[in-house]
Write a protein that holds these residues in place. Structure first.
Motif, PDB file in Angstrom:
ATOM      1  N   ARG A 123      97.123  61.412 113.160  1.00  0.00           N
ATOM      2  CA  ARG A 123      97.105  60.532 111.996  1.00  0.00           C
ATOM      3  C   ARG A 123      95.681  60.058 111.706  1.00  0.00           C
ATOM      4  NH1 ARG A 123     101.696  58.479 110.165  1.00  0.00           N
ATOM      5  NH2 ARG A 123     100.726  56.516 109.565  1.00  0.00           N
ATOM      6  N   GLN A 124      94.807  60.136 112.718  1.00  0.00           N
ATOM      7  CA  GLN A 124      93.422  59.689 112.569  1.00  0.00           C
ATOM      8  C   GLN A 124      92.679  60.511 111.518  1.00  0.00           C
ATOM      9  OE1 GLN A 124      92.043  57.119 113.827  1.00  0.00           O
ATOM     10  NE2 GLN A 124      89.943  57.487 113.128  1.00  0.00           N
ATOM     11  N   ILE A 125      93.218  61.664 111.138  1.00  0.00           N
ATOM     12  CA  ILE A 125      92.536  62.533 110.191  1.00  0.00           C
ATOM     13  C   ILE A 125      92.220  61.823 108.884  1.00  0.00           C
ATOM     14  CG2 ILE A 125      94.737  63.474 109.383  1.00  0.00           C
ATOM     15  CD1 ILE A 125      91.355  65.287 109.428  1.00  0.00           C
ATOM     16  N   LYS A 126      93.112  60.959 108.415  1.00  0.00           N
ATOM     17  CA  LYS A 126      92.878  60.278 107.137  1.00  0.00           C
ATOM     18  C   LYS A 126      91.686  59.337 107.222  1.00  0.00           C
ATOM     19  CE  LYS A 126      97.630  60.658 105.549  1.00  0.00           C
ATOM     20  NZ  LYS A 126      98.864  59.969 105.172  1.00  0.00           N
ATOM     21  N   GLN A 127      91.587  58.610 108.328  1.00  0.00           N
ATOM     22  CA  GLN A 127      90.448  57.711 108.496  1.00  0.00           C
ATOM     23  C   GLN A 127      89.160  58.507 108.650  1.00  0.00           C
ATOM     24  OE1 GLN A 127      90.185  54.527 108.151  1.00  0.00           O
ATOM     25  NE2 GLN A 127      88.052  54.368 108.811  1.00  0.00           N
ATOM     26  N   THR A 128      89.230  59.610 109.392  1.00  0.00           N
ATOM     27  CA  THR A 128      88.046  60.455 109.589  1.00  0.00           C
ATOM     28  C   THR A 128      87.564  61.031 108.264  1.00  0.00           C
ATOM     29  OG1 THR A 128      88.799  61.041 111.818  1.00  0.00           O
ATOM     30  CG2 THR A 128      87.130  62.459 110.816  1.00  0.00           C
ATOM     31  N   LEU A 129      88.495  61.489 107.443  1.00  0.00           N
ATOM     32  CA  LEU A 129      88.131  62.044 106.140  1.00  0.00           C
ATOM     33  C   LEU A 129      87.536  60.971 105.234  1.00  0.00           C
ATOM     34  CD1 LEU A 129      91.153  64.402 105.416  1.00  0.00           C
ATOM     35  CD2 LEU A 129      88.782  65.083 105.793  1.00  0.00           C
ATOM     36  N   ARG A 130      88.073  59.762 105.315  1.00  0.00           N
ATOM     37  CA  ARG A 130      87.539  58.659 104.513  1.00  0.00           C
ATOM     38  C   ARG A 130      86.090  58.361 104.921  1.00  0.00           C
ATOM     39  NH1 ARG A 130      86.983  53.166 105.068  1.00  0.00           N
ATOM     40  NH2 ARG A 130      87.118  51.946 103.119  1.00  0.00           N
ATOM     41  N   GLU A 131      85.838  58.325 106.229  1.00  0.00           N
ATOM     42  CA  GLU A 131      84.485  58.080 106.720  1.00  0.00           C
ATOM     43  C   GLU A 131      83.540  59.209 106.312  1.00  0.00           C
ATOM     44  OE1 GLU A 131      85.075  57.642 110.888  1.00  0.00           O
ATOM     45  OE2 GLU A 131      86.000  55.649 110.738  1.00  0.00           O
ATOM     46  N   LEU A 132      84.054  60.432 106.331  1.00  0.00           N
ATOM     47  CA  LEU A 132      83.250  61.585 105.914  1.00  0.00           C
ATOM     48  C   LEU A 132      82.875  61.476 104.447  1.00  0.00           C
ATOM     49  CD1 LEU A 132      82.057  64.416 106.310  1.00  0.00           C
ATOM     50  CD2 LEU A 132      84.350  65.359 105.958  1.00  0.00           C
ATOM     51  N   LEU A 133      83.826  61.067 103.615  1.00  0.00           N
ATOM     52  CA  LEU A 133      83.569  60.899 102.182  1.00  0.00           C
ATOM     53  C   LEU A 133      82.486  59.860 101.938  1.00  0.00           C
ATOM     54  CD1 LEU A 133      84.365  61.523  99.244  1.00  0.00           C
ATOM     55  CD2 LEU A 133      86.093  59.740  99.424  1.00  0.00           C
ATOM     56  N   LEU A 134      82.584  58.713 102.623  1.00  0.00           N
ATOM     57  CA  LEU A 134      81.605  57.637 102.449  1.00  0.00           C
ATOM     58  C   LEU A 134      80.227  58.055 102.956  1.00  0.00           C
ATOM     59  CD1 LEU A 134      83.810  54.580 103.522  1.00  0.00           C
ATOM     60  CD2 LEU A 134      83.174  55.257 101.206  1.00  0.00           C
ATOM     61  N   ALA A 135      80.208  58.756 104.088  1.00  0.00           N
ATOM     62  CA  ALA A 135      78.929  59.193 104.659  1.00  0.00           C
ATOM     63  C   ALA A 135      78.237  60.199 103.744  1.00  0.00           C
ATOM     64  CB  ALA A 135      79.154  59.807 106.043  1.00  0.00           C
TER      65      ALA A 135
END
Length: 266
Positions: free
Chosen positions: A234-246
């Protein structure tokens, strides 16, 4: 129809509970499968679909009441599963369209490469013909060719284009993960983002230290996203969000750092 989906979800939940597999991820899969099966027979956007989602989520809540108030994660999973279920057909259409877009993009890239090769040949011919001219004329010709080859405008356009394509792919990965895309769909977007990011990276030279740090962060996040996706975490959504912001932060205009400083200190 409502009773059928409730019975199916309830039966699957009871089975998962009996085998000790009643985890949020399993609940999401149960609801998604049940909703997708029924939704495929309904008209998109109909009130029946909204009722279907409510029935599915309420069934999960009813079957988890013995857990008291500690069911937020399970309720979230049931809502996500329902949303993914009703959008199954749409995502299949998106994947098909995306494949066609990638084919067209490859075709465009091939044509652009042919244009560039032809221009290079023409410039080489002009440079060769200039060898017989006077020194001043030869210098003028070489200078003109260098100016065309090393055009700042072309370089900037290429960099910005690659940056935007990388960001767009990451946005698509976020949307697919959030609204029920298959893991293969999300992975395709991540691979596409990495390809465009690698094209943009060599040209991002301003503020070297800061850019290097951001590059490293994005590369780590791309790798982390792929690993999380493979494990269906489920962590994938948070990881993708952080990737988008970065990525958004990295691709800010860093061409004029002194100007940025002036703005900050105003």
């Amino acid at each position: 129809m409502a009773s059928n989906i409730k019975e199916q979800i309830q039966a699957d939940l009871q089975q998962a509970k009996a085998t000790g597999q009643l985890k949020s991820e399993r609940i999401r899969e149960i609801v998604k499968a049940a909703v997708a099966q029924v939704a495929s027979e309904l008209k998109e956007g109909s009130s029946e679909i909204r009722s279907l989602v409510k029935d599915a989520v309420s069934t999960v809540i009813e079957n988890l009441q013995d857990k008291g108030t500690e069911i937020k994660e399970e309720v979230t999973a049931s809502i996500e599963g329902a949303i993914e279920g009703i959008n199954t057909k749409r995502h299949e259409a998106i994947v098909k369209s995306q494949s066609e877009l990638q084919r067209l993009q490859a075709q465009i890239d091939g044509e652009e490469e042919k244009i560039q090769q032809e221009v290079d040949v023409i410039l080489a011919d002009i440079s060769e013909s200039g060898q017989e001219k006077t020194a001043s004329t030869k210098t003028a010709i070489d200078s003109a060719i260098d100016a065309i080859k090393n055009s700042e405008e072309v370089s900037l356009l290429q960099k910005r284009y690659a940056q935007l394509q990388a960001q767009l792919s990451i946005v698509r990965a976020n949307l697919a993960a959030r609204y029920g895309g298959r893991s293969e769909e999300v992975q395709n977007y991540l691979d596409e983002a990495k390809t465009w990011y690698d094209q943009a990276r060599p040209q991002a030279e301003a503020i070297a230290t800061q850019v290097d740090q951001k590059r490293s962060q994005i590369e780590d996040k791309l790798g982390e996203a792929g690993t999380s996706l493979a494990r269906k975490e489920r962590q994938i959504k948070q990881t993708l969000r952080e990737l988008l912001l970065a990525t958004a932060d990295l691709f800010k205009d860093k061409e004029h750092p002194e100007q940025d400083k002036t703005i900050v200190h105003k």
